[in-house]
Design an enzyme around this catalytic site. Structure first.
Site, PDB file in Angstrom:
ATOM      1  CB  SER A 113     -28.790  45.642  32.521  1.00 17.73           C
ATOM      2  OG  SER A 113     -29.135  45.165  31.263  1.00 17.73           O
TER       3      SER A 113
ATOM      4  CG  ASP B 115     -30.534  38.272  31.955  1.00 11.91           C
ATOM      5  OD1 ASP B 115     -29.416  37.991  32.422  1.00 11.91           O
ATOM      6  OD2 ASP B 115     -30.805  39.370  31.425  1.00 11.91           O
TER       7      ASP B 115
ATOM      8  CG  HIS C  38     -27.086  40.689  31.061  1.00 15.19           C
ATOM      9  ND1 HIS C  38     -28.454  40.730  31.184  1.00 15.19           N
ATOM     10  CD2 HIS C  38     -26.720  41.960  30.817  1.00 15.19           C
ATOM     11  CE1 HIS C  38     -28.885  41.962  31.011  1.00 15.19           C
ATOM     12  NE2 HIS C  38     -27.842  42.735  30.785  1.00 15.19           N
TER      13      HIS C  38
END
Length: 520
Positions: free
Chosen positions: A256, A179, A149
């Site tokens: 992230s 992911d 993402h």
């Protein structure tokens, strides 16, 4: 008399003057003594610091943390991307999970449903969006792990090293299901982090989280492992594996793709999301465990994509509450709650109510473990399950097939952040078919000749865009072969040899036409 009065006034005046002088003198002495006391108070030495022998354990811990941070930080990078996103998608939220805040705005790993209501007449405008995340170098030659993402839809990826050097990165491959993504920069002898064994972790262990929260580069936080094997929180797609590591090491937007390491400086997880009502850290951060990350990354580096295997069943944990209904002595195993028709599990004879206790001779403790293990297998492999059925053990051999269906994204041969053909696909459900054909739900036309996969998004400048495909078109054939679902279209397009064209039959605005997709 007058002279006596004047002499008396003079005497009184002298006495008052003497008295005033005395008062002033006393005041001066008092002031001097007060100032002297105050000066003495300021000048008094402070309390002595604790000696090393009293806090030796803390100092040793500090030095160990400093050594650990200094070892890992050079291998952590700041990832900045420029991406084209659909304006309508960019405003979408995470359905069913109002508390979940993703690290990287649009394109998050657990949201972005393709809604049931369409408005294909007015095409939403794509816009450029800039974002940042983190990554960790896993090899001296420049392979970097981050989240899918973070780089999803990116047309430009740049990496900032710990020495502030900025490098251009290319996308090696990405896997939306887990992911995870791998990008690469050119380099030699780069700092890197070794793999750890997330299967041997225990709650309470010290961990450090590295990343770039809110753009503050190269931040390190310390905490513990709060819990293990947390399930997939995305209720919209249960195919996504869980088994997340939960930690209280502070992580925030921008973390992230950053590293979660153990006390040895080994990579045990990739930070991916947090759960918070405010969008910032609230004590609950989650990381993808290395036992999922490492094999996925190795496959992405080797093949550029990941094709997950599946059985085609819905499973749940065996709990103390339901174990007795299945004649299970222990609350262990994966309970089959649904078997998909014509799926590998159905072909092998699995039934609702079966409890899978072993896979290839190894114990299955829960549903998440089984899902993760099967997801790392390759389509075409045969696995051997031990199933408890009506309190009797039964052996079942299942030939795995490629995971598909649902919102499959064609991602074969990804290069520089663009799909090979530039398409995002979704299954043509009855509701979508009715909307496209302009028929009310329930009429027979809903099951008419339109079949295949609906185009959810077209990457600008891609082969699909050049061929005139638009959001809402339906792909019914690929190279003269009929297709029935998004997974079939994705598989057929993936099978086109590199460098060759693909012929697709496209239904659009009530008619069908053939279009040729020329590879980039």
């Amino acid at each position: 008399m007058k002279k006596w009065i004047e002499r008396s006034k003079a005497v009184v005046t002298r006495h008052l003057a003497v008295t005033l002088i005395a008062v002033v003198a006393v005041g001066s002495v008092a002031t001097f003594n007060f100032a002297k006391s105050a000066t003495a108070a300021v000048a008094a030495p402070a309390a002595a610091a604790l000696d090393d022998s009293s806090v030796g354990a803390l100092l040793t811990l500090d030095r160990a943390m400093e050594t650990l941070a200094a070892r890992v930080t050079p291998a952590v990078v700041n990832v900045t991307v420029a991406s084209k996103v659909n304006a309508q998608q960019g405003d979408a939220g995470v359905e069913g999970m109002p508390d979940m805040q993703q690290f990287f705005g649009p394109g998050n790993p657990f949201g972005r449903q393709f809604g049931r209501q369409f408005n294909f007449q007015s095409q939403p405008q794509n816009r450029m969006e800039h974002g940042l995340g983190s990554g960790v170098i896993i090899s001296p030659d420049g392979y970097i792990v981050t989240n899918n993402h973070v780089i999803d839809g990116a047309v430009d990826i740049r990496v900032t090293m710990s020495n502030r050097e900025v490098l251009s990165a290319k996308l090696v491959g990405a896997d939306p299901l887990t992911d995870l993504a791998v990008i690469k920069v050119n380099g030699t002898n780069l700092p890197s982090v070794p793999w750890g064994n997330s299967a041997s972790l225990h709650p309470g262990q010290t961990v450090l989280a590295f990343g770039n929260p809110y753009g503050f580069r190269f931040t390190v936080t310390r905490g513990i492992i709060s819990a293990l094997n947390r399930p997939n929180p995305d209720a919209s797609d249960r195919r996504k594996p869980g088994e997340f590591i939960q930690t209280d090491a502070a992580i925030n937007p921008g973390n992230s793709g950053g590293a979660l390491v153990d006390a040895r400086g080994e990579l045990i997880g990739i930070n991916t999301f947090l759960i918070s009502s405010s969008g910032s850290f609230s004590g609950m951060g989650f990381a993808i465990p290395a036992q999922i990350v490492q094999p996925t990354v190795e496959t992405l580096i080797r093949d550029g994509k990941v094709t997950h295997a599946y059985i085609g069943i819905q499973i749940a944990d065996v709990t103390p509450d339901n174990a007795k209904f299945f004649q299970m002595n222990k609350a262990e195993g994966a309970l089959v709650s649904q078997v998909e028709p014509d799926a590998p599990g159905a072909k092998a004879g699995l039934r609702t109510g079966d409890v899978i206790t072993e896979l290839d001779g190894k114990p299955v403790t829960d549903a998440g473990q089984l899902q993760m293990t099967v997801g790392q297998k390759r389509p075409g492999e045969t696995i051997h399950l031990l199933v408890m059925r009506d309190s009797k053990p039964t052996s079942v051999a299942v030939k795995l097939e490629a995971l598909g269906g649902g919102r499959g994204t064609e991602s074969a041969g990804r290069e520089h952040g663009k799909g090979r053909w530039g398409l995002s696909l979704g299954d043509l459900t009855p509701d979508v078919r009715n909307e496209l054909q302009g028929q009310p739900q329930g009429q027979g036309e809903a099951q008419g000749p339109v079949h295949g996969a609906v185009v959810e998004d077209v990457q600008p400048g891609s082969p699909a865009d050049n061929a005139g495909l638009q959001r809402g078109d339906v792909i019914m054939e690929v190279n003269r072969h009929s297709v029935k679902s998004a997974s079939e279209v994705a598989q057929a397009l993936s099978g086109v040899p590199s460098g060759q064209d693909a012929l697709v039959l496209v239904w659009s605005n009530g008619g069908s036409t053939f279009r040729v997709l020329h590879p980039s």
